[in-house]
Design a protein around this motif. Structure first.
Motif, PDB file in Angstrom:
ATOM      1  N   ASP A  19       0.807  -1.208   0.000  1.00  0.00           N
ATOM      2  CA  ASP A  19       0.000   0.000   0.000  1.00  0.00           C
ATOM      3  C   ASP A  19       0.839   1.255   0.000  1.00  0.00           C
ATOM      4  OD1 ASP A  19      -2.632  -1.294   2.079  1.00  0.00           O
ATOM      5  OD2 ASP A  19      -2.255  -1.444  -0.048  1.00  0.00           O
ATOM      6  N   ARG A  20       1.876   1.187   0.794  1.00  0.00           N
ATOM      7  CA  ARG A  20       2.635   2.398   1.049  1.00  0.00           C
ATOM      8  C   ARG A  20       3.306   2.957  -0.180  1.00  0.00           C
ATOM      9  NH1 ARG A  20       5.274   1.166   6.877  1.00  0.00           N
ATOM     10  NH2 ARG A  20       3.417   1.635   8.072  1.00  0.00           N
ATOM     11  N   VAL A  21       3.509   2.116  -1.155  1.00  0.00           N
ATOM     12  CA  VAL A  21       4.161   2.584  -2.368  1.00  0.00           C
ATOM     13  C   VAL A  21       3.533   3.903  -2.805  1.00  0.00           C
ATOM     14  CG1 VAL A  21       4.609   2.075  -4.782  1.00  0.00           C
ATOM     15  CG2 VAL A  21       4.724   0.251  -3.073  1.00  0.00           C
ATOM     16  N   VAL A 114      -5.484  13.015  -0.993  1.00  0.00           N
ATOM     17  CA  VAL A 114      -6.415  12.008  -0.488  1.00  0.00           C
ATOM     18  C   VAL A 114      -7.823  12.286  -1.023  1.00  0.00           C
ATOM     19  CG1 VAL A 114      -7.551  11.139   1.596  1.00  0.00           C
ATOM     20  CG2 VAL A 114      -5.087  11.455   1.567  1.00  0.00           C
ATOM     21  N   ASN A 115      -8.160  13.556  -1.144  1.00  0.00           N
ATOM     22  CA  ASN A 115      -9.478  13.905  -1.672  1.00  0.00           C
ATOM     23  C   ASN A 115      -9.612  13.545  -3.144  1.00  0.00           C
ATOM     24  OD1 ASN A 115     -10.791  14.858   0.583  1.00  0.00           O
ATOM     25  ND2 ASN A 115     -10.042  16.959   0.338  1.00  0.00           N
ATOM     26  N   LEU A 120      -5.949   6.350  -3.288  1.00  0.00           N
ATOM     27  CA  LEU A 120      -5.031   6.692  -2.216  1.00  0.00           C
ATOM     28  C   LEU A 120      -5.724   6.584  -0.858  1.00  0.00           C
ATOM     29  CD1 LEU A 120      -2.110   7.579  -2.213  1.00  0.00           C
ATOM     30  CD2 LEU A 120      -2.885   9.957  -2.145  1.00  0.00           C
ATOM     31  N   ARG A 121      -7.016   6.799  -0.865  1.00  0.00           N
ATOM     32  CA  ARG A 121      -7.748   6.910   0.390  1.00  0.00           C
ATOM     33  C   ARG A 121      -7.623   5.664   1.252  1.00  0.00           C
ATOM     34  NH1 ARG A 121     -12.906   8.873  -1.716  1.00  0.00           N
ATOM     35  NH2 ARG A 121     -11.669  10.445  -2.767  1.00  0.00           N
ATOM     36  N   PRO A 122      -7.941   4.498   0.703  1.00  0.00           N
ATOM     37  CA  PRO A 122      -7.816   3.303   1.552  1.00  0.00           C
ATOM     38  C   PRO A 122      -6.387   3.074   2.020  1.00  0.00           C
ATOM     39  CG  PRO A 122      -8.267   2.713  -0.734  1.00  0.00           C
ATOM     40  CD  PRO A 122      -8.464   4.177  -0.636  1.00  0.00           C
ATOM     41  N   ILE A 123      -5.439   3.492   1.220  1.00  0.00           N
ATOM     42  CA  ILE A 123      -4.041   3.333   1.606  1.00  0.00           C
ATOM     43  C   ILE A 123      -3.739   4.227   2.797  1.00  0.00           C
ATOM     44  CG2 ILE A 123      -1.681   3.783   0.850  1.00  0.00           C
ATOM     45  CD1 ILE A 123      -2.772   3.110  -2.023  1.00  0.00           C
ATOM     46  N   PHE A 124      -4.199   5.428   2.689  1.00  0.00           N
ATOM     47  CA  PHE A 124      -4.052   6.373   3.789  1.00  0.00           C
ATOM     48  C   PHE A 124      -4.736   5.840   5.042  1.00  0.00           C
ATOM     49  CE2 PHE A 124      -5.888  10.098   6.001  1.00  0.00           C
ATOM     50  CZ  PHE A 124      -4.706  10.645   6.472  1.00  0.00           C
ATOM     51  N   PHE A 125      -5.946   5.367   4.867  1.00  0.00           N
ATOM     52  CA  PHE A 125      -6.692   4.817   5.993  1.00  0.00           C
ATOM     53  C   PHE A 125      -5.943   3.676   6.653  1.00  0.00           C
ATOM     54  CE2 PHE A 125     -11.195   6.123   4.427  1.00  0.00           C
ATOM     55  CZ  PHE A 125     -10.871   7.428   4.724  1.00  0.00           C
TER      56      PHE A 125
ATOM     57  N   GLU B 111     -18.456   4.071   3.816  1.00  0.00           N
ATOM     58  CA  GLU B 111     -17.363   4.411   2.900  1.00  0.00           C
ATOM     59  C   GLU B 111     -17.877   5.204   1.707  1.00  0.00           C
ATOM     60  OE1 GLU B 111     -15.028   1.037   1.784  1.00  0.00           O
ATOM     61  OE2 GLU B 111     -14.107   0.900   3.772  1.00  0.00           O
ATOM     62  N   ASP B 112     -19.009   4.768   1.174  1.00  0.00           N
ATOM     63  CA  ASP B 112     -19.588   5.494   0.043  1.00  0.00           C
ATOM     64  C   ASP B 112     -19.893   6.933   0.439  1.00  0.00           C
ATOM     65  OD1 ASP B 112     -19.376   3.243  -1.418  1.00  0.00           O
ATOM     66  OD2 ASP B 112     -21.500   2.703  -1.348  1.00  0.00           O
TER      67      ASP B 112
END
Lengths: 249, 249
Positions: A19-21, A114-115, A120-125, B111-112
DNA sequence: CGGTCAATTGATGTAGTTCAAGGTTAGTGG
DNA sequence: CCACTAACCTTGAACTACATCAATTGACCG
């Protein structure tokens, strides 16, 4: 390699690795900054204007309690992110343990990314959630483990991390001093020292450099796992620990 | 999605008045569910398929350690959310302390909503970040506070919460039993009991119902603040605690 | 009325803190 | 080169806060 087979890796780590990539890519173009040992990166309570990627070195994250005592809430090392907390202000201070290089990204840049990027969002999460999981594990350690278990847990986690990053032997350099370890594990420096001595006496550890005493080799990783009191906590991803009779009201 | 449209309606017609309105609105159309005392809402390690809003009652969140001991990582009460952790699996088990009603939302729905409504995102983040801050505070408590400080901190936090929700006096009903408090504060039930006795003896607390001993009145909130060892932790939003000389290496 | 369960109280034990000393190494200045 | 100091760590001895073990109380309940 099966030296480490006693040490399980969770898939949360595995996935996190991949994910972090993406998150790392965000920082890729930023210039690096050097932080001398003992220098502060940010202070608890500061407006969290930036987030950081650790390129090399190590930081301690800590809070100072009203009476002056220090509680280290975590360490971060090369490859980690720090300051990702979604709060408006940093929840803790961050200080370089040794010479450390970081990359910096403004909070706005991160938020925009992220927006905009839904991938990217799930990775950030997942990074945030790992941080939460670590905090909870630390709560368990502090709530009910004994001194020896605490030190073993700590060393074991450090070993796991090193192994995940490709270390092939169990010799490792602890960048932090004994006082840091003590403040992290909720005990005194004397107790930390005594527990080290105990583990060395049992042939579980070996200190490699007589001078700084920061470089150690784990001779018996299995024993460390045993003593850490986490033997079976992770052997099955779906496992739910059972209550012991009588521990409930 | 009428879920989303309800929120966008709110966005247009309300200013950023109160944060949580939005998240609560997500749950508003969901049916309520009743959870009898001691019943489990979800287990640590379960796939986190739902998130919950507590309508009434209280839950304990806990982990069971390999040797059977239980560590309570937190309590949630009416108005709180639980299971919001961004992880794929629940980090802890959740159990009703007393009769509790909840509303349920699937993780996907949440999530949605978070993905689609950009105004919801910071609100969601702030809830997660509050959870993180609470975890860190708990780490501080467990790492360095004494038994009396722990109990006082706990009672004080409970009092603060009640006050924020509009309670006008300092009488409060603790839904959890002494064992719960002990497992939360990292001490034994006997020590919890002794600290209660001590505080009562000093005229700081009063127990209202001789029978269950769950309803107490705080007679001297100031003393509680003192003893909690957090005297100045909240009096100034911008304050950064200072290091005491000699506590650093 | 005996049984149970949560909470309290007391008596004893102990893990870890506190206090104090000593060892090792690195740095500094004569 | 040696004396002196300052960090950092280790070790020992004494103390203490809390855990553990055990008994008691009071409320409820069939």
């Amino acid at each position: 390699m099966h030296l480490i087979s006693a040490i399980e890796f969770k898939d949360r780590h595995m996935t996190a690795k991949q994910d972090r990539v993406c998150l790392h890519d965000l920082f890729h173009r930023q210039s690096t900054e050097y932080l001398a040992p003992e220098k502060s990166l940010f202070l608890e309570g500061d407006v969290s204007s930036h987030v950081f990627e650790i390129i090399d070195g190590a930081l301690r994250l800590f809070k100072i309690v009203s009476d002056g005592r220090r509680v280290i809430t975590g360490f971060v090392y090369a490859g980690d992110f720090v300051g990702l907390s979604l709060a408006r202000r940093y929840l803790y201070s961050a200080e370089a343990i040794c010479g450390t290089t970081v990359r910096r990204l403004s909070r706005n840049q991160l938020e925009d990314a992220v927006n905009e990027c839904r991938y990217l969002r799930p990775i950030f999460f997942s990074v945030v959630s790992d941080e939460m999981a670590a905090a909870q594990d630390q709560m368990v350690l502090l709530a009910c483990k004994k001194a020896e278990e605490r030190l073993c847990s700590f060393l074991l986690n450090f070993l796991k991390r090193n192994t995940m990053r490709g270390a092939r032997h169990t010799c490792m350099d602890l960048p932090m001093c004994r006082q840091d370890i003590a403040d992290y594990l909720g005990m005194t420096i004397e107790t930390v020292s005594r527990m080290f001595t105990k583990l060395i006496g049992r042939g579980i550890l070996k200190i490699e450099d007589a001078t700084t005493r920061h470089t150690i080799t784990v001779l018996k990783p299995g024993a460390l796992v045993q003593l850490a009191g986490e033997e079976d906590a992770y052997d099955d991803d779906r496992r739910v620990p059972q209550l012991k009779a009588g521990t409930r009201h």
